[in-house]
Structure formats: C-alpha cells, structure tokens
Design a protein around this motif. Structure first.
Motif, short mmCIF file in Angstrom:
data_model
loop_
_atom_site.label_atom_id
_atom_site.label_comp_id
_atom_site.label_asym_id
_atom_site.label_seq_id
_atom_site.Cartn_x
_atom_site.Cartn_y
_atom_site.Cartn_z
N GLY A 185 50.85 87.58 59.48
CA GLY A 185 51.28 88.48 58.68
C GLY A 185 52.38 87.89 57.78
O GLY A 185 52.25 86.78 57.28
N ARG A 186 53.49 88.68 57.75
CA ARG A 186 54.65 88.14 56.75
C ARG A 186 55.89 88.05 57.44
O ARG A 186 56.03 89.23 58.25
CB ARG A 186 54.73 88.96 55.27
N PHE A 187 56.71 87.34 57.11
CA PHE A 187 58.06 87.17 57.71
C PHE A 187 59.17 87.39 56.85
O PHE A 187 59.11 86.79 55.72
CB PHE A 187 58.11 86.10 58.56
N ASP A 188 60.47 87.67 57.18
CA ASP A 188 61.71 87.57 56.46
C ASP A 188 61.96 86.32 56.16
O ASP A 188 62.72 85.97 55.27
CB ASP A 188 62.69 88.31 57.16
N VAL A 189 61.65 85.35 57.13
CA VAL A 189 62.15 83.95 57.04
C VAL A 189 60.94 83.10 57.21
O VAL A 189 60.43 83.50 58.46
CB VAL A 189 63.48 83.69 58.05
N VAL A 190 60.70 82.18 56.58
CA VAL A 190 59.57 81.04 56.89
C VAL A 190 60.40 79.78 56.93
O VAL A 190 61.04 79.29 55.79
CB VAL A 190 58.27 81.06 55.85
N THR A 191 60.26 78.94 57.79
CA THR A 191 60.75 77.40 57.64
C THR A 191 59.73 76.64 57.97
O THR A 191 58.72 76.76 58.85
CB THR A 191 61.67 77.33 58.87
N ALA A 192 59.83 75.15 57.51
CA ALA A 192 58.94 74.25 57.79
C ALA A 192 59.64 72.83 57.72
O ALA A 192 60.44 72.51 56.71
CB ALA A 192 57.70 74.02 56.70
N GLU A 193 59.96 72.30 58.81
CA GLU A 193 60.74 71.17 58.93
C GLU A 193 60.00 69.96 59.31
O GLU A 193 59.27 69.78 60.19
CB GLU A 193 61.67 71.30 60.14
N ALA A 194 59.84 69.12 58.40
CA ALA A 194 58.91 67.91 58.60
C ALA A 194 57.39 67.95 58.92
O ALA A 194 56.78 67.65 59.71
CB ALA A 194 59.53 66.90 59.24
N SER A 195 56.82 69.36 58.36
CA SER A 195 55.42 69.68 58.78
C SER A 195 54.62 69.95 57.47
O SER A 195 53.35 69.84 57.62
CB SER A 195 55.61 71.03 59.37
N LEU A 196 55.28 70.12 56.17
CA LEU A 196 54.36 70.54 55.05
C LEU A 196 53.39 69.18 54.88
O LEU A 196 52.36 69.54 54.30
CB LEU A 196 55.21 70.83 53.91
N HIS A 197 53.95 67.82 55.11
CA HIS A 197 53.02 66.82 54.92
C HIS A 197 51.92 66.86 55.85
O HIS A 197 51.08 65.98 55.53
CB HIS A 197 54.07 65.62 54.74
N HIS A 198 51.85 67.50 56.52
CA HIS A 198 50.39 67.50 57.45
C HIS A 198 49.46 68.44 57.11
O HIS A 198 48.40 68.29 57.35
CB HIS A 198 50.92 68.16 58.83
N LEU A 199 49.52 69.03 55.81
CA LEU A 199 48.82 70.03 55.25
C LEU A 199 48.52 69.54 53.75
O LEU A 199 49.52 68.78 53.31
CB LEU A 199 49.39 71.44 55.27
N PRO A 200 47.42 69.87 53.14
CA PRO A 200 47.36 69.69 51.84
C PRO A 200 48.42 70.22 51.07
O PRO A 200 48.67 71.64 51.26
CB PRO A 200 46.11 70.10 51.44
N GLY B 186 64.83 90.05 60.40
CA GLY B 186 64.02 90.68 61.17
C GLY B 186 63.15 90.10 62.14
O GLY B 186 62.74 89.99 63.20
N SER B 187 62.36 89.23 61.12
CA SER B 187 61.37 88.27 61.69
C SER B 187 61.46 87.00 60.95
O SER B 187 61.82 86.69 60.02
CB SER B 187 59.99 89.07 61.35
N ALA B 188 61.01 86.08 61.77
CA ALA B 188 61.05 84.48 61.35
C ALA B 188 59.78 83.88 61.91
O ALA B 188 59.51 83.98 63.13
CB ALA B 188 62.25 84.07 61.85
#
Length: 210
Positions: free
Chosen positions: A89-104, A35-37
């Motif tokens: 809000g919240r999502f049915d799908v969450v993706t992070a492509e080569a981005s998590l290392h930009h955050l603590p 439904g949401s991503a």
C-alpha cells in the motif's frame, strides 16, 4: 562490478554505530501525528520503534532480523519480505536507514517513492561509495572525526555496537553522482546532502497527486 569501498579499519574500541548517529535527525524530518509509517530494511527495529505514527509497519528481507525485532515490540507490524514485491500500500511516512544500498538504486528508489502516499514524506539515510575528489577531501575530515567520536564514546562508556553480527552486510554502494542522477528523475525536488561518516541523506515531500 563495483570496487569495494576503502575504509580505514579502526581498533574495535573506537568503532561505533554511524546509523544511530543520524537517527535523531531522521526522526526530526518526519511530520507529527502521521497516520501510517513504513520503515524499509528495519533490521532489529530501532528506528521503527522510535517512529511516532498511528500505525507503524516495518519490513526486512532477513527472517532472522524480523524474528528478533518482533520480540521487542508488538506495537509495530513486522513483515518478513522483499519490499520490491510485497503488497504494502502507501504510507504517510516512508523511511530507509542504511538499507537502500541493499537494493538496485533505480528500482529501489522508485519503489520507495511509490510507497509514499500523496503529500507524504520519504526520508533516506544511506551509504555512498567515495569516487570523486570531493569525496576524498571529505574523508580528510571524516576519518579523524570518526576516531574522535569513537574515543569520546569509549571514554564515556556510551559506545554502541557498530554492527550486529547477524545483520546482512553489503560491501558496495552507489556513488553520490549516481544517487543525485537517480533522484532527479524519480523524486524531483528532493533535498540531498552529503554527510560525515560515509552517509548521505534525502528528504522528499511527495506531491499531493503522484
């Protein structure tokens, strides 16, 4: 302060987009008819435009990236902002492509888990910093494989731009032990794998109530 990861610098003609290499795999992990991503750290929006969901939202901290991404599609809701503080809000799908290392790491992974709706799916493809003997052993395979793939793409004329010059760059990343330890406490049961080309992946199915 973390040391910068050591990389063998290849000739320009042998360099290619490692993130695009894993994009098809990432998309296969997503449920059909979501439904949401939400795509976190969307950059120029290649992944966000490929996600099949009724509503797709993409967020990036770079105003320039969002400006350029939004010009490519009006079917995605593009947001310029800090994923750690934006009301999303919240999502049915969450993706992070080569981005998590930009955050603590702890704060970032906690936020990604919190954005995933009960019963939803979180998929991360990230960079890790080589720090163990296993990491060094993997590079004995990764380095020649990286050059061979780059050569093959060059000969076929299919080489992608390895990195857009306007895209923000972070030269540090967490180690795999750090990632596994964080995941154990934040997304227990997540499937984490070491991958070629200095990448790791995580797939987590959020419990129905969390």
């Amino acid at each position: 302060m973390r040391e910068k990861p050591r990389r063998l610098e290849l000739p320009e003609i042998l360099r290619w987009d490692h993130n695009a290499w894993y994009r098809r795999w990432l998309l296969r992990q997503l449920p059909s008819r979501a439904g949401s991503a939400l795509d976190v750290g969307c950059g120029l929006g290649a992944l966000a435009r490929s996600i099949e969901a009724r509503e797709v939202t993409a967020i990036d901290a770079s105003a320039r990236m969002i400006e350029r991404a939004s010009a490519t599609s009006d079917e995605v809701r593009w947001i310029h902002g800090d994923v750690l503080t934006c009301e999303l809000g919240r999502f049915d799908v969450v993706t992070a492509e080569a981005s998590l290392h930009h955050l603590p790491l702890l704060e970032g992974l906690t936020r990604l888990a919190g954005l995933t709706a009960p019963g939803g799916t979180l998929v991360v493809v990230g960079l890790y910093r080589a720090a163990t003997w296993a990491d060094r052993a993997m590079e004995l395979v990764t380095l020649p494989a990286n050059a061979l793939v780059g050569l093959g793409k060059f000969l076929r004329g299919s080489r992608e731009q390895p990195h857009d010059p306007e895209m923000p760059v972070v030269t540090t990343a967490p180690t795999l032990p750090e990632i596994r330890a964080a995941a154990a406490g934040i997304v227990p049961g997540a499937r984490i794998r070491r991958r070629l080309f200095w990448r790791w992946s995580l797939v987590w199915h959020a419990p129905e109530f969390h």
